[in-house]
Scaffold this motif. Sequence first.
Motif, PDB file in Angstrom:
ATOM      1  N   TYR A 121       0.813  -1.223   0.000  1.00  0.00           N
ATOM      2  CA  TYR A 121       0.000   0.000   0.000  1.00  0.00           C
ATOM      3  C   TYR A 121       0.846   1.273   0.000  1.00  0.00           C
ATOM      4  CZ  TYR A 121      -3.779  -3.164   1.060  1.00  0.00           C
ATOM      5  OH  TYR A 121      -4.684  -4.182   0.991  1.00  0.00           O
ATOM      6  N   GLY A 122       2.145   1.130  -0.119  1.00  0.00           N
ATOM      7  CA  GLY A 122       3.043   2.279  -0.081  1.00  0.00           C
ATOM      8  C   GLY A 122       2.935   3.176  -1.303  1.00  0.00           C
ATOM      9  N   ARG A 123       3.701   4.238  -1.276  1.00  0.00           N
ATOM     10  CA  ARG A 123       3.619   5.254  -2.332  1.00  0.00           C
ATOM     11  C   ARG A 123       4.037   4.742  -3.705  1.00  0.00           C
ATOM     12  NH1 ARG A 123       8.848   7.257  -2.853  1.00  0.00           N
ATOM     13  NH2 ARG A 123      10.123   6.945  -1.016  1.00  0.00           N
ATOM     14  N   THR A 124       4.823   3.673  -3.760  1.00  0.00           N
ATOM     15  CA  THR A 124       5.242   3.167  -5.074  1.00  0.00           C
ATOM     16  C   THR A 124       4.117   2.433  -5.798  1.00  0.00           C
ATOM     17  OG1 THR A 124       6.152   1.138  -4.122  1.00  0.00           O
ATOM     18  CG2 THR A 124       7.675   2.985  -4.427  1.00  0.00           C
ATOM     19  N   VAL A 125       3.209   1.810  -5.053  1.00  0.00           N
ATOM     20  CA  VAL A 125       2.110   1.077  -5.697  1.00  0.00           C
ATOM     21  C   VAL A 125       0.781   1.826  -5.638  1.00  0.00           C
ATOM     22  CG1 VAL A 125       3.138  -1.206  -5.402  1.00  0.00           C
ATOM     23  CG2 VAL A 125       1.652  -0.281  -3.615  1.00  0.00           C
ATOM     24  N   ALA A 126       0.682   2.833  -4.803  1.00  0.00           N
ATOM     25  CA  ALA A 126      -0.579   3.585  -4.673  1.00  0.00           C
ATOM     26  C   ALA A 126      -1.102   4.124  -6.004  1.00  0.00           C
ATOM     27  CB  ALA A 126      -0.418   4.716  -3.657  1.00  0.00           C
ATOM     28  N   PRO A 127      -0.251   4.637  -6.907  1.00  0.00           N
ATOM     29  CA  PRO A 127      -0.775   5.119  -8.189  1.00  0.00           C
ATOM     30  C   PRO A 127      -1.490   4.035  -9.008  1.00  0.00           C
ATOM     31  CG  PRO A 127       1.456   5.930  -7.860  1.00  0.00           C
ATOM     32  CD  PRO A 127       1.190   4.925  -6.772  1.00  0.00           C
ATOM     33  N   ILE A 128      -1.092   2.793  -8.834  1.00  0.00           N
ATOM     34  CA  ILE A 128      -1.760   1.701  -9.549  1.00  0.00           C
ATOM     35  C   ILE A 128      -3.167   1.519  -9.003  1.00  0.00           C
ATOM     36  CG2 ILE A 128      -1.732  -0.798  -9.989  1.00  0.00           C
ATOM     37  CD1 ILE A 128       1.410  -0.481  -9.993  1.00  0.00           C
ATOM     38  N   TRP A 129      -3.295   1.478  -7.672  1.00  0.00           N
ATOM     39  CA  TRP A 129      -4.633   1.289  -7.075  1.00  0.00           C
ATOM     40  C   TRP A 129      -5.529   2.481  -7.399  1.00  0.00           C
ATOM     41  CZ3 TRP A 129      -2.875  -2.992  -7.163  1.00  0.00           C
ATOM     42  CH2 TRP A 129      -1.919  -3.533  -6.324  1.00  0.00           C
ATOM     43  N   GLU A 130      -4.977   3.691  -7.287  1.00  0.00           N
ATOM     44  CA  GLU A 130      -5.769   4.893  -7.577  1.00  0.00           C
ATOM     45  C   GLU A 130      -6.170   4.949  -9.053  1.00  0.00           C
ATOM     46  OE1 GLU A 130      -3.086   7.915  -6.188  1.00  0.00           O
ATOM     47  OE2 GLU A 130      -3.291   7.233  -4.116  1.00  0.00           O
ATOM     48  N   GLY A 131      -5.238   4.629  -9.935  1.00  0.00           N
ATOM     49  CA  GLY A 131      -5.532   4.648 -11.367  1.00  0.00           C
ATOM     50  C   GLY A 131      -6.564   3.605 -11.745  1.00  0.00           C
ATOM     51  N   ALA A 132      -6.419   2.401 -11.207  1.00  0.00           N
ATOM     52  CA  ALA A 132      -7.384   1.339 -11.507  1.00  0.00           C
ATOM     53  C   ALA A 132      -8.776   1.719 -11.004  1.00  0.00           C
ATOM     54  CB  ALA A 132      -6.932   0.018 -10.879  1.00  0.00           C
TER      55      ALA A 132
END
Length: 177
Positions: A121-132
């Motif tokens: 859930y860190g900042r490196t993967v957050a853009p993927i969850w938000e984008g999806a």
Amino acid sequence: MLIIPIVGPSHAGKSTLIRLVSTNPKRFALPPTVVNLNLDDELGSGHRSDGAMACEIIARHGRSVELVLADCGAGLLAFSVYFREFILRNLLRVVAVWCDIETFRTRHSLDTVEREIRHNYGRTVAPIWEGARSLDRLVDTSLGTSEERAADQMAEIVARISNQRAGSSAESRPQMD
């Protein structure tokens, strides 16, 4: 030929949902042949975070069947910048299976959960969850969501991706950008 990477935090339900959808495609109004490609198995324990190798495997499998659901282990996103960039570039063709942190805690060992939260859930993967989520490509498996409902949501997204791809062009190249 269509390859749809399925990404998500560890124990969010990716493998379970892929298995449900791929073993009964008719129920979900999907093509008769849906292949479940488990990248962790293909990569082997020594290469689970090798993003370049994962992309090669995805491309290779795309040449042989109609629909491939690529089960992408959480380690690929957590530890491979190459693979995260690949997923972000292709987010319109990705399904994210996600659960909230409260649910995540119930599915992990107390000994490792805090470290795993940082990875998943860190900042490196957050853009993927938000984008999806913003593209309506996210299946939320948080507490209270049944496997059946989540499988229905995944199949709906897969069908949308399939239909959009078929409608946008007759591309024959199996690899993603």
